[in-house]
Write an enzyme that holds these catalytic residues in place. Structure first.
Site, PDB file in Angstrom:
ATOM      1  N   HIS A  93      45.558  21.198 -22.444  1.00 49.61           N
ATOM      2  CA  HIS A  93      45.470  21.521 -23.872  1.00 49.61           C
ATOM      3  C   HIS A  93      44.724  20.435 -24.612  1.00 49.61           C
ATOM      4  O   HIS A  93      44.618  19.284 -24.159  1.00 49.61           O
ATOM      5  CB  HIS A  93      46.864  21.723 -24.481  1.00 49.61           C
ATOM      6  CG  HIS A  93      47.579  20.455 -24.808  1.00 49.61           C
ATOM      7  ND1 HIS A  93      47.343  19.736 -25.970  1.00 49.61           N
ATOM      8  CD2 HIS A  93      48.524  19.746 -24.122  1.00 49.61           C
ATOM      9  CE1 HIS A  93      48.125  18.665 -25.986  1.00 49.61           C
ATOM     10  NE2 HIS A  93      48.841  18.636 -24.883  1.00 49.61           N
ATOM     11  N   CYS A  94      44.190  20.800 -25.785  1.00 46.50           N
ATOM     12  CA  CYS A  94      43.626  19.828 -26.718  1.00 46.50           C
ATOM     13  C   CYS A  94      44.318  20.058 -28.060  1.00 46.50           C
ATOM     14  O   CYS A  94      45.499  20.415 -28.076  1.00 46.50           O
ATOM     15  CB  CYS A  94      42.102  19.957 -26.807  1.00 46.50           C
ATOM     16  SG  CYS A  94      41.491  21.572 -27.333  1.00 46.50           S
ATOM     17  N   TRP A  95      43.626  19.860 -29.166  1.00 49.63           N
ATOM     18  CA  TRP A  95      44.278  20.011 -30.470  1.00 49.63           C
ATOM     19  C   TRP A  95      44.554  21.474 -30.809  1.00 49.63           C
ATOM     20  O   TRP A  95      45.674  21.866 -31.105  1.00 49.63           O
ATOM     21  CB  TRP A  95      43.434  19.348 -31.557  1.00 49.63           C
ATOM     22  CG  TRP A  95      43.835  19.684 -32.970  1.00 49.63           C
ATOM     23  CD1 TRP A  95      43.040  20.213 -33.932  1.00 49.63           C
ATOM     24  CD2 TRP A  95      45.118  19.516 -33.578  1.00 49.63           C
ATOM     25  NE1 TRP A  95      43.742  20.400 -35.101  1.00 49.63           N
ATOM     26  CE2 TRP A  95      45.027  19.975 -34.911  1.00 49.63           C
ATOM     27  CE3 TRP A  95      46.350  19.038 -33.133  1.00 49.63           C
ATOM     28  CZ2 TRP A  95      46.094  19.969 -35.804  1.00 49.63           C
ATOM     29  CZ3 TRP A  95      47.429  19.024 -34.020  1.00 49.63           C
ATOM     30  CH2 TRP A  95      47.294  19.489 -35.322  1.00 49.63           C
ATOM     31  N   TYR A 122      47.826  21.750 -29.004  1.00 53.64           N
ATOM     32  CA  TYR A 122      48.910  20.897 -29.517  1.00 53.64           C
ATOM     33  C   TYR A 122      49.377  21.363 -30.891  1.00 53.64           C
ATOM     34  O   TYR A 122      50.566  21.244 -31.222  1.00 53.64           O
ATOM     35  CB  TYR A 122      48.433  19.447 -29.574  1.00 53.64           C
ATOM     36  CG  TYR A 122      49.478  18.468 -30.061  1.00 53.64           C
ATOM     37  CD1 TYR A 122      50.562  18.112 -29.256  1.00 53.64           C
ATOM     38  CD2 TYR A 122      49.374  17.890 -31.328  1.00 53.64           C
ATOM     39  CE1 TYR A 122      51.522  17.217 -29.705  1.00 53.64           C
ATOM     40  CE2 TYR A 122      50.329  16.991 -31.775  1.00 53.64           C
ATOM     41  CZ  TYR A 122      51.401  16.657 -30.963  1.00 53.64           C
ATOM     42  OH  TYR A 122      52.359  15.772 -31.411  1.00 53.64           O
TER      43      TYR A 122
END
Length: 346
Positions: A93-95, A122
Site C-alpha cells: 500500500h501507499c497513501w 493508508y
C-alpha cells in the site's frame, strides 16, 4: 498475480501475509499499520521533488521523474521483498492506493509474487482505525490512586486470560509528570491511535475488557474521544491500597531514576503543588529521601484523582480494598468481587 483487496479483508490475513508500506520513511514514522514493513519507493527528498514537478509541470513529467529516480532501485526492492515475504505472498500500500503502490505491485507481480494491493491505501486504513473507536465495548475500568499497582494488576489479569487494554503501554507514558520515567519515547498521536485500534481488533467486544482509569491525555497523547467517553461511562472498580504500601512502591520505582529528571518533572507541577511543597520535594530528592518526596507529591495526585472520581456516576463506582501484597491473590480477589457484585456494563 495482483489482487486488489479491501483493508478489512486484508487485516484478516495479517498473520500469514506481510505488509509493505511504500511511502517515504517520514510518512511511515508519522503513522503506519502496526507490524508493516517500510519499503519506500522514494526518499523523503525525492517525494518532494516528484510532488513539486506534478504541481508545477504536470502528471506525465512527474511520472518520468519517478522512473528516473527509481530506475536503479528495482532489483533492491525485489530482494528486500523476498526477505520480508520468502513465500512470495505480500500486501502493498501507499497513501491512497495510487501510483506508488501500483508501480511496486507491478514489479513484484512481474517477478512472481502474489500481491494483495490495498484499495484506498493508508488513507482507507485510517478510516478503519476511527471506526474501531466508534464500536461499543464492554469496558471494565480499573481505578485507584497513584501507586496502587493498577498496571501490574492489569498484567496479571491478562496472564489469567482476561481481555486487557494497557493504554499507558500503548502511549509509552505512565500518565503523570514523571510518566516518561526518563526513558520512554511516546509514539505520534496517529501511531498511538493505530496501535490502540490494532489491539481492539484482536478482542471480543462482546466480552469484558479491562482498562485502567485515565484522563483524556496520557503524556502528550490523547485517547480518542469516542473511546474515552465509553471509558467515562463504564463501571469502575476503585481499588483501595494502604498508603504506606503505595509510598514504598513508588519510592522503589522512582529511587532508581535520575535526580535531575525528578527535579525537572517536579518543577512542572510547581503551580499545582505550591512553591513551599515543591521546595521540600526537591530537597528530599537531592538528599535521597524518596519516601518523603513521594508523600509530598501524592498529596497533589490524590487530590487530582478524587476530583476525577467525583465526576463519575457514583452508581457505577465500586470500592474494593486490596490488602494482600501478592499480585495473583489481588487479581483473584478482584475477579471474585466483579462476579459477586454483579458489575456489568449495561
Amino acid at each position: 498475480m495482483t489482487k486488489p483487496i479491501l483493508v478489512n479483508d486484508f487485516l484478516l490475513l495479517r498473520n500469514i501475509v506481510p505488509l509493505v508500506d511504500v511511502r517515504t520513511p517520514a510518512e511511515f514514522e508519522h503513522g503506519h499499520v502496526p507490524g508493516a514493513f517500510n519499503l519506500p519507493l522514494f526518499s523523503n527528498e525525492e517525494r518532494v521533488s516528484v510532488g513539486t514537478t506534478y504541481k508545477q509541470v504536470g502528471r506525465e513529467e512527474a511520472i518520468l521523474l519517478g522512473f528516473d529516480l527509481t530506475g536503479s532501485k528495482w532489483s533492491g526492492f525485489i530482494k528486500e521483498a523476498l526477505i520480508i515475504a520468502p513465500d512470495k505472498k505480500i500486501g502493498v500500500h501507499c497513501w491512497r492506493g495510487g501510483m506508488r503502490s501500483g508501480a511496486m505491485a507491478w514489479a513484484l507481480d512481474l517477478y512472481g509474487f502474489d500481491v494483495y494491493l490495498i484499495q484506498g491505501g493508508y488513507k482507507k486504513y485510517r478510516g478503519w482505525v476511527h471506526q474501531q473507536f466508534e464500536k461499543t465495548y464492554q469496558l471494565q475500568i480499573l481505578g485507584g490512586m497513584t501507586g496502587s499497582g493498577k498496571t501490574k494488576l492489569l498484567q496479571q489479569l491478562k496472564a489469567m486470560g482476561e481481555q486487557v487494554i494497557d493504554l499507558e503501554d500503548l502511549a509509552q507514558h505512565q500518565g503523570s509528570s514523571y510518566g516518561s520515567m526518563n526513558k520512554m519515547v511516546q509514539p505520534t498521536q496517529e501511531q498511538f491511535e493505530n496501535n490502540l485500534a490494532d489491539k481492539l481488533k484482536g478482542l471480543d467486544n462482546h466480552q469484558r475488557i479491562w482498562v485502567e482509569d485515565e484522563s483524556l491525555t496520557i503524556g502528550k497523547r490523547s485517547i480518542p474521544n469516542s473511546f474515552w467517553h465509553q471509558m467515562r461511562g463504564a463501571p469502575m472498580i476503585d481499588i483501595k491500597v494502604n498508603l504506606q504500601l503505595r509510598v514504598n512502591s513508588l519510592a522503589a520505582e522512582y529511587g532508581s531514576l535520575d535526580k535531575n529528571f525528578l527535579m525537572e518533572s517536579t518543577e512542572h507541577i510547581r503551580k499545582r503543588l505550591g512553591p513551599e511543597q515543591t521546595k521540600y520535594a526537591i530537597e528530599a530528592i537531592m538528599e535521597g529521601r524518596m519516601r518523603d518526596f513521594v508523600k509530598i507529591v501524592l498529596v497533589y495526585y490524590d487530590k487530582t484523582y478524587r476530583t476525577g472520581l467525583n465526576k463519575r456516576n457514583p452508581e457505577k463506582v465500586f470500592s474494593l480494598e486490596l490488602n494482600d501484597s501478592a499480585i495473583a491473590n489481588q487479581a483473584y480477589h478482584l475477579l471474585n468481587f466483579t462476579v459477586n457484585t454483579h458489575i456489568t456494563n449495561g
